[in-house]
Scaffold this active site. Sequence first.
Site, short mmCIF file in Angstrom:
data_model
loop_
_atom_site.label_atom_id
_atom_site.label_comp_id
_atom_site.label_asym_id
_atom_site.label_seq_id
_atom_site.Cartn_x
_atom_site.Cartn_y
_atom_site.Cartn_z
N ARG A 115 -43.31 28.74 29.82
CA ARG A 115 -42.53 29.45 28.81
C ARG A 115 -41.70 30.60 29.40
NH1 ARG A 115 -40.43 32.65 26.28
NH2 ARG A 115 -40.45 33.17 24.07
N LYS A 116 -42.04 31.02 30.60
CA LYS A 116 -41.33 32.13 31.26
C LYS A 116 -41.18 33.33 30.31
CE LYS A 116 -38.90 28.99 34.39
NZ LYS A 116 -39.15 27.67 33.78
N PHE A 117 -42.32 33.80 29.81
CA PHE A 117 -42.31 35.00 28.96
C PHE A 117 -41.70 36.15 29.75
CE2 PHE A 117 -45.80 32.48 27.19
CZ PHE A 117 -45.56 32.60 25.83
#
Length: 266
Positions: free
Chosen positions: A92-94
């Site tokens: 998700r590459k927060f």
Amino acid sequence: MGPSDAWGERWVEATSPMARRYMEVATSKQSLVCLAADRTTMAGLFDLIEAVGEHVAALKTHVDLVDDWTPDAWSSFCAAAHDADLLVFEDRKFADIGGISRNQMAGKYDIRSWSDLVTAHLISGPDIVDGLQAAWSDVGRQGGVLLLAQMSSRGNLLHPAYTEEVVAKGRVHDGVFGFIGNGSRPEELASLRARVGEAKMIWTPGVNLAVGDGAMGQRYGDPTEAVLAGSDCVIVGSGIHKATDPRAAAQAYAKASWNGLMQRNG
Ligand code: 5BU
């Protein structure tokens, strides 16, 4: 061969339950492959697990790119992944502040309830890791964060000084499972491994048996070389899911990655 023989120092030093679970699964399947399951229909995703589940150790998802996503279909998909002994990893590459990242783990996709691992940038500061960990705690689960220390794409802005700071902060945080490194450049990976030490995982996208430039700025390196340079898991997408025979492709990547581990510790 047991995991301590296969993994050597990494088994001794990387003692988090999730890292141990990954190393055990990878050893039993003789595969250091995480499948990037980037198909856009639920049927395509189910087919993929059935075809390659035996030969990969983890499954990486982009939950928001599936056209016909429903909560029920996704639950069944995660159950199938679980049955195939796969760690589920949402890429998700927060990147937001800690409290918002915590809430983004809930919401429509409820990532906290089914992911074992997620990716995050450290651009907003170290509290993002606590936010993500709090989200798993909110539902009584445990998970690990992979921090982006490098990327595989051309022209990315994760310069060496940034990488160094991400590693310095991440290596002392229990909530950090490990780091994303650039699988397309063994020399960059070797210097990342030197900074990370033995106690955390490095997982690497940008891997394909056909080395060279991919679509839209993606770059590819060889799986065996990535493992020899210090990668613990090669993340492979199109090399498997776009192959005419995904099962045979998964077997080939598994073999290449396992050979790398055997040579690394041999
Ligand atoms: P490919 O088809 O093997 O190129 O897929 C690569 C996958 O890894 C894809 O899901 C990307 O989102 C993911 N990825 C990447 O390619 N490079 C990166 O630096 C990171 C993730 Br982080």
